[in-house]
Design a protein around this motif. Structure first.
Motif: not given
Ligand code: URA
Length: 234
Positions: A56-67
């Protein structure tokens, strides 16, 4: 994506090991044995089975936010808006790497990569976090030494050595290597100073991009993800 790359990415073995599995006929794509390791698969659509186990492929995602201020770092909250309400992305299973208080702004990482998050937050790696802080109260030069020696919080906890750089009479830059609850506010309070504004400007080797406006976010680039993975084990 190449079949061998996908299987290695999913930790079924090193690239060399998974090539061996493929050549031996242990891997099925949509019910057919595939023996070419460079066979291209659509990880979202194809059914891939290795040694009778479905991948089961789980794509990893990475975000940077200016909270921005006013948002909490929780998946759901009955009272306050959460930072996830600022994301357009429908990806499920996202969480923040560490938390910022509702009134804190600045660099926030969001991912579904539990392994990386766990490592970055682990006390073993001492990942540094840098904050710019505006405070009320009287600053004394002796405070710098206190930060270095380890500030004692109100509950008796002795903080790890940190650095404090005075930017102007009511503003400083603090770098810590741990992440206790309300840590900066409690460190400042231990010195009789009240935090009136707090912004995280760096996490590990990543700095808050100047062009990332408050409330906005973007995916991390491959280079930025690599920088994050290069955490120092001390
Ligand atoms: N320290 C705090 O006190 N608050 C934050 O949001 C982050 C660090």
């Amino acid at each position: 994506m190449r079949l061998d790359k996908l299987l290695a990415h999913m930790n079924y073995g090193s690239r060399k090991e998974v090539k061996g599995f493929i050549r031996k006929g242990y891997v099925l794509v949509n019910g057919e044995v595939v023996r070419d390791d460079d066979f291209k698969v659509d990880e979202e659509l194809d059914e891939i089975v290795i040694l009778e186990e479905e991948v089961t492929f789980k794509k990893t995602v990475y975000f940077i936010m200016h909270k921005p201020k006013g948002y909490v770092c929780a998946n759901t909250d009955t009272r306050d808006p959460t930072i996830f309400e600022l994301l357009d992305c429908a990806q499920r299973g996202l969480f923040t790497i560490g938390r910022l208080d509702k009134d804190t702004t600045g660099l926030l990482l969001i991912t579904n990569d539990g392994t990386l998050a766990h490592e970055l937050l682990s006390p073993k790696y001492h990942v540094n976090k840098t904050y710019e802080v505006t405070f009320q109260g009287i600053y004394k030069d002796a405070f710098q030494q206190k930060f270095k020696e380890g500030i004692v919080l109100e509950d008796g906890y002795v903080c790890k050595s940190a650095t404090f750089e005075l930017l102007d009479s009511q503003k400083g830059r603090i770098t810590i290597h741990e992440g206790k609850f309300h840590q900066i506010k409690r460190m400042m309070s231990a010195l009789g100073l009240k935090v009136v504004d707090l912004k995280r400007v760096a996490f590990g080797s990543l700095h808050l991009p100047l062009d990332l406006l408050e409330g906005s976010y973007r995916e991390l680039t491959e280079d930025e993800i690599a920088l994050l993975r290069e955490k120092e084990k001390k």
